[in-house]
Design an enzyme around this catalytic site. Structure first.
Site, PDB file in Angstrom:
ATOM      1  N   CYS A   1       0.843  -1.203   0.000  1.00 13.69           N
ATOM      2  CA  CYS A   1       0.000   0.000   0.000  1.00 13.69           C
ATOM      3  C   CYS A   1       0.881   1.258   0.000  1.00 13.69           C
ATOM      4  CB  CYS A   1      -0.993  -0.048   1.162  1.00 13.69           C
ATOM      5  SG  CYS A   1      -2.324   1.163   1.001  1.00 13.69           S
TER       6      CYS A   1
ATOM      7  N   HIS B   1      -3.729  -5.061  -0.300  1.00 10.67           N
ATOM      8  CA  HIS B   1      -3.277  -5.624   0.978  1.00 10.67           C
ATOM      9  C   HIS B   1      -3.360  -7.147   0.923  1.00 10.67           C
ATOM     10  CE1 HIS B   1      -3.051  -1.942   3.441  1.00 10.67           C
ATOM     11  NE2 HIS B   1      -3.959  -1.496   2.596  1.00 10.67           N
TER      12      HIS B   1
ATOM     13  N   GLU C   1      -2.383  -9.194   3.047  1.00 10.22           N
ATOM     14  CA  GLU C   1      -2.707  -9.701   4.389  1.00 10.22           C
ATOM     15  C   GLU C   1      -4.203  -9.641   4.689  1.00 10.22           C
ATOM     16  OE1 GLU C   1      -2.291  -5.269   5.145  1.00 10.22           O
ATOM     17  OE2 GLU C   1      -1.478  -6.745   3.734  1.00 10.22           O
TER      18      GLU C   1
END
Length: 193
Positions: free
Chosen positions: A77, A175, A177
């Site tokens: 990001c 992202h 994650e």
């Protein structure tokens, strides 16, 4: 496997740490230059505003350290955007790793882009076993323009670079994650680079 997440005060670091824990890896948070240099893999996260994040990097000397790392580095990001030449956010010069600039989406679209969108035109071992048009989770108001280092693209108002790679440096606008099983697979691919 020594995995270090750079802790410089700008980042949703816990969610990245938990994502690696779920994969069976212990990711250490550190701002210590020696510990970062000694890592097998480095994660450069970022959530927040570019000029203040860059200021924190400069105050800690990380702006010099990061571009000189030799192991695989993954910017996520804002981390990816700070690895570019320049961002319109706060009119900020970046680390100059990726030879592209970061622009703001126009007023014609809802900003930030928040939610799920597809990545396509995948080119890199980072995306091993990831299908074209897989959905990833994004939250951003600025985007990286295409360049020779683009390894994934996404459409939102325009077609932009949603992932970049230069030598040992990788960046994702999305992202991983927070992107479910496919995002976890990208993190696993990064570990295996």
């Amino acid at each position: 496997m020594k995995l270090v997440i750079i802790d410089y005060g700008a980042g949703n670091i816990k969610s990245i740490q938990f994502a690696f824990n779920r994969l069976g890896y212990d990711a250490v948070l550190s701002k210590d230059p020696d510990e970062i240099k000694a890592a097998d893999k480095v994660i450069f996260p970022g959530v927040g505003e570019a000029s203040s994040a860059m200021k924190m990097l400069k105050e800690s000397g990380l702006d010099i350290l990061i571009p000189n790392l030799k192991q695989p580095v993954l910017g996520i990001c804002l981390g990816m955007q700070l690895m570019c030449l320049h961002t319109e956010e706060g009119n900020t010069d970046g680390l100059g790793i990726f030879q592209t600039k970061v622009k703001r989406f126009s007023q014609d679209v809802k900003v930030p882009q928040m939610g799920w969108n597809v990545i396509k035109e995948l080119k890199s071992d980072l995306f091993k076993d990831i299908k074209e048009n897989e959905y990833m989770y994004l939250v951003h108001s600025y985007y990286a323009e295409h360049c020779d280092e683009t390894i994934a693209a996404t459409d939102y108002e325009i077609n932009y670079a949603s992932a970049l790679q230069h030598e040992n440096f990788y960046g994702t606008q999305f992202h991983p994650e927070k992107s479910g099983n496919e995002g976890a697979k990208i993190l696993q691919n990064f570990i295996e680079l």
